[in-house]
Design a protein around this motif. Structure first.
Motif, PDB file in Angstrom:
ATOM      1  N   LYS A  45     -18.854  -4.254   7.558  1.00 19.16           N
ATOM      2  CA  LYS A  45     -19.435  -3.926   9.013  1.00 19.16           C
ATOM      3  C   LYS A  45     -19.399  -2.375   8.999  1.00 19.16           C
ATOM      4  O   LYS A  45     -20.498  -1.870   9.824  1.00 19.16           O
ATOM      5  N   PHE A  46     -18.614  -1.784   8.531  1.00 19.28           N
ATOM      6  CA  PHE A  46     -18.533  -0.270   8.410  1.00 19.28           C
ATOM      7  C   PHE A  46     -19.416   0.414   7.527  1.00 19.28           C
ATOM      8  O   PHE A  46     -19.734   1.593   7.405  1.00 19.28           O
ATOM      9  N   MET A  47     -19.839  -0.350   6.540  1.00 22.10           N
ATOM     10  CA  MET A  47     -20.564  -0.038   5.478  1.00 22.10           C
ATOM     11  C   MET A  47     -19.682   1.219   4.749  1.00 22.10           C
ATOM     12  O   MET A  47     -20.324   2.408   4.322  1.00 22.10           O
ATOM     13  N   ASP A  48     -18.550   0.978   4.445  1.00 27.33           N
ATOM     14  CA  ASP A  48     -17.588   1.954   3.962  1.00 27.33           C
ATOM     15  C   ASP A  48     -17.370   2.034   2.292  1.00 27.33           C
ATOM     16  O   ASP A  48     -18.123   1.255   1.794  1.00 27.33           O
ATOM     17  N   VAL A  49     -16.771   3.086   1.913  1.00 24.24           N
ATOM     18  CA  VAL A  49     -16.647   3.213   0.583  1.00 24.24           C
ATOM     19  C   VAL A  49     -15.088   3.475   0.402  1.00 24.24           C
ATOM     20  O   VAL A  49     -14.566   4.572   0.327  1.00 24.24           O
ATOM     21  N   PRO A  50     -14.472   2.512   0.107  1.00 28.64           N
ATOM     22  CA  PRO A  50     -12.835   2.696   0.061  1.00 28.64           C
ATOM     23  C   PRO A  50     -12.447   3.007  -1.560  1.00 28.64           C
ATOM     24  O   PRO A  50     -13.014   2.695  -2.297  1.00 28.64           O
ATOM     25  N   HIS A  51     -11.458   4.045  -1.538  1.00 30.83           N
ATOM     26  CA  HIS A  51     -11.101   4.383  -2.697  1.00 30.83           C
ATOM     27  C   HIS A  51      -9.655   4.270  -2.946  1.00 30.83           C
ATOM     28  O   HIS A  51      -8.918   5.233  -2.360  1.00 30.83           O
ATOM     29  N   TYR A  52      -9.212   3.023  -3.268  1.00 31.06           N
ATOM     30  CA  TYR A  52      -7.609   2.948  -3.122  1.00 31.06           C
ATOM     31  C   TYR A  52      -6.851   3.986  -4.065  1.00 31.06           C
ATOM     32  O   TYR A  52      -5.449   4.206  -3.402  1.00 31.06           O
ATOM     33  N   PHE A  57     -11.243   6.680   2.372  1.00 36.98           N
ATOM     34  CA  PHE A  57     -12.023   5.905   3.038  1.00 36.98           C
ATOM     35  C   PHE A  57     -13.215   6.511   3.807  1.00 36.98           C
ATOM     36  O   PHE A  57     -12.923   7.407   4.380  1.00 36.98           O
ATOM     37  N   LYS A  58     -14.287   6.261   3.269  1.00 35.74           N
ATOM     38  CA  LYS A  58     -15.653   7.048   3.637  1.00 35.74           C
ATOM     39  C   LYS A  58     -16.630   6.087   4.349  1.00 35.74           C
ATOM     40  O   LYS A  58     -16.708   4.847   3.833  1.00 35.74           O
ATOM     41  N   MET A  59     -17.092   6.528   5.390  1.00 31.79           N
ATOM     42  CA  MET A  59     -18.055   5.513   6.369  1.00 31.79           C
ATOM     43  C   MET A  59     -19.066   6.566   6.664  1.00 31.79           C
ATOM     44  O   MET A  59     -18.799   7.461   7.210  1.00 31.79           O
ATOM     45  N   PRO A  60     -20.313   6.107   7.030  1.00 31.79           N
ATOM     46  CA  PRO A  60     -21.207   6.572   7.574  1.00 31.79           C
ATOM     47  C   PRO A  60     -21.172   6.728   9.144  1.00 31.79           C
ATOM     48  O   PRO A  60     -20.483   6.060   9.942  1.00 31.79           O
ATOM     49  N   GLY A  61     -21.318   7.906   9.806  1.00 31.99           N
ATOM     50  CA  GLY A  61     -21.274   8.182  11.141  1.00 31.99           C
ATOM     51  C   GLY A  61     -22.271   8.725  11.749  1.00 31.99           C
ATOM     52  O   GLY A  61     -23.319   9.175  11.022  1.00 31.99           O
ATOM     53  N   PRO A  62     -22.395   9.049  13.142  1.00 33.64           N
ATOM     54  CA  PRO A  62     -23.786   9.397  13.694  1.00 33.64           C
ATOM     55  C   PRO A  62     -24.211  11.157  13.121  1.00 33.64           C
ATOM     56  O   PRO A  62     -25.175  11.283  13.129  1.00 33.64           O
ATOM     57  N   LYS A  63     -23.036  11.781  12.733  1.00 33.68           N
ATOM     58  CA  LYS A  63     -23.618  13.102  12.366  1.00 33.68           C
ATOM     59  C   LYS A  63     -23.107  13.328  11.035  1.00 33.68           C
ATOM     60  O   LYS A  63     -22.577  14.465  10.630  1.00 33.68           O
ATOM     61  N   GLY A  64     -23.124  12.529  10.152  1.00 37.45           N
ATOM     62  CA  GLY A  64     -22.757  12.616   8.883  1.00 37.45           C
ATOM     63  C   GLY A  64     -21.645  11.606   8.317  1.00 37.45           C
ATOM     64  O   GLY A  64     -21.290  10.646   9.039  1.00 37.45           O
ATOM     65  N   ILE A  65     -21.268  11.896   7.011  1.00 38.12           N
ATOM     66  CA  ILE A  65     -20.004  10.943   6.570  1.00 38.12           C
ATOM     67  C   ILE A  65     -18.591  11.350   7.250  1.00 38.12           C
ATOM     68  O   ILE A  65     -18.206  12.410   7.418  1.00 38.12           O
ATOM     69  N   LEU A  66     -18.024  10.280   7.631  1.00 36.82           N
ATOM     70  CA  LEU A  66     -16.462  10.238   8.016  1.00 36.82           C
ATOM     71  C   LEU A  66     -15.425   9.713   6.911  1.00 36.82           C
ATOM     72  O   LEU A  66     -15.717   8.928   6.260  1.00 36.82           O
ATOM     73  N   SER A  67     -14.617  10.778   6.725  1.00 35.17           N
ATOM     74  CA  SER A  67     -13.828  10.596   5.637  1.00 35.17           C
ATOM     75  C   SER A  67     -12.322  10.765   6.229  1.00 35.17           C
ATOM     76  O   SER A  67     -11.898  11.527   7.050  1.00 35.17           O
ATOM     77  N   PHE A  68     -11.572   9.891   5.516  1.00 34.01           N
ATOM     78  CA  PHE A  68      -9.982   9.495   6.090  1.00 34.01           C
ATOM     79  C   PHE A  68      -9.211   9.439   4.870  1.00 34.01           C
ATOM     80  O   PHE A  68      -9.507   8.828   4.045  1.00 34.01           O
ATOM     81  N   ARG A  69      -8.306  10.261   4.777  1.00 30.38           N
ATOM     82  CA  ARG A  69      -7.325  10.315   3.711  1.00 30.38           C
ATOM     83  C   ARG A  69      -5.843   9.643   3.975  1.00 30.38           C
ATOM     84  O   ARG A  69      -5.553   9.776   5.327  1.00 30.38           O
ATOM     85  N   GLY A  70      -5.279   8.978   3.369  1.00 29.12           N
ATOM     86  CA  GLY A  70      -4.157   8.378   3.579  1.00 29.12           C
ATOM     87  C   GLY A  70      -3.016   9.431   3.133  1.00 29.12           C
ATOM     88  O   GLY A  70      -3.239  10.187   2.300  1.00 29.12           O
ATOM     89  N   ASP A  71      -1.683   9.135   3.408  1.00 27.15           N
ATOM     90  CA  ASP A  71      -0.311   9.912   3.166  1.00 27.15           C
ATOM     91  C   ASP A  71       0.330   9.340   1.957  1.00 27.15           C
ATOM     92  O   ASP A  71       0.769   8.062   2.266  1.00 27.15           O
ATOM     93  N   LEU A  72       0.031   9.603   0.704  1.00 30.55           N
ATOM     94  CA  LEU A  72       0.528   8.874  -0.375  1.00 30.55           C
ATOM     95  C   LEU A  72       2.158   8.706  -0.195  1.00 30.55           C
ATOM     96  O   LEU A  72       2.693   7.657  -0.537  1.00 30.55           O
ATOM     97  N   LYS A  73       2.754   9.855   0.232  1.00 28.51           N
ATOM     98  CA  LYS A  73       4.244   9.800   0.254  1.00 28.51           C
ATOM     99  C   LYS A  73       4.539   8.788   1.260  1.00 28.51           C
ATOM    100  O   LYS A  73       5.591   7.989   1.139  1.00 28.51           O
ATOM    101  N   HIS A  74       3.968   8.803   2.457  1.00 29.61           N
ATOM    102  CA  HIS A  74       4.290   7.738   3.701  1.00 29.61           C
ATOM    103  C   HIS A  74       3.884   6.394   3.189  1.00 29.61           C
ATOM    104  O   HIS A  74       4.797   5.344   3.273  1.00 29.61           O
ATOM    105  N   SER A  75       2.856   6.337   2.337  1.00 29.96           N
ATOM    106  CA  SER A  75       2.524   4.992   1.816  1.00 29.96           C
ATOM    107  C   SER A  75       3.543   4.637   0.970  1.00 29.96           C
ATOM    108  O   SER A  75       4.055   3.193   1.239  1.00 29.96           O
ATOM    109  N   TYR A  76       4.232   5.323   0.132  1.00 34.41           N
ATOM    110  CA  TYR A  76       5.298   5.036  -0.830  1.00 34.41           C
ATOM    111  C   TYR A  76       6.498   4.594  -0.182  1.00 34.41           C
ATOM    112  O   TYR A  76       7.164   3.596  -0.247  1.00 34.41           O
TER     113      TYR A  76
END
Length: 150
Positions: A45-52, A57-76
């Motif tokens: 639905k998001f037409m995203d590109v996840p890179h685990y 996490f990248k997805m198209p937005g109305p004004k360009g690409i939306l990029s979201f980065r996770g926190d590796l330390k917090h995930s661990y």
């Protein structure tokens, strides 16, 4: 088993470039390091590109690409917490099984193969004995005499 479902609006991005989608969530009652798990339908639905590997996490937005980065330390840290919680739950279950085993009688703990079976093969008018294997007539069964030949 899920407790139910809820559809919520989820907004990604900043005030300058954002995207809102309605996502259906399954509500479950279990402990996890994840608050929400996006499945394949949501990702499509998001037409995203996840890179685990990079927690990106990248997805198209109305004004360009939306990029979201996770926190590796917090995930661990969350994963370690989940492992400790699962181990604690397993330890409780092992203790419960141990206490239940101690309460059982020794006869109940024996394996069924060690017990001798004593089957009553008394025949009356409502039952009949049939041969299961023509090559070995000692293999028989008792069935109801009112059964059809089918």
């Amino acid at each position: 088993m899920p407790l139910g479902q809820i559809t919520l609006p989820v907004t990604f991005g900043t005030t300058a470039n954002y995207r809102t989608e309605f996502i259906k969530f399954e509500v479950a009652n279990f402990y996890s390091s994840y608050h929400a798990i996006f499945g394949c339908p949501d990702l499509a639905k998001f037409m995203d590109v996840p890179h685990y590997l990079y927690l990106l996490f990248k997805m198209p937005g109305p004004k360009g690409i939306l990029s979201f980065r996770g926190d590796l330390k917090h995930s661990y840290d969350c994963d370690i917490e989940a492992v400790h919680a699962a181990k604690a739950q397993l330890d409780l279950e092992v203790q419960e099984i141990g206490s239940m085993t101690q309460k059982m009688k020794q006869d109940d703990l024996e394996s069924p193969a060690k017990k001798t079976l004593s089957l009553s093969t008394t025949l009356d008018a409502s039952t009949k004995k049939i041969v299961l294997d023509e090559a070995d007539t000692s293999k028989t069964a008792v069935i109801g005499s009112q059964l059809s030949s089918e």
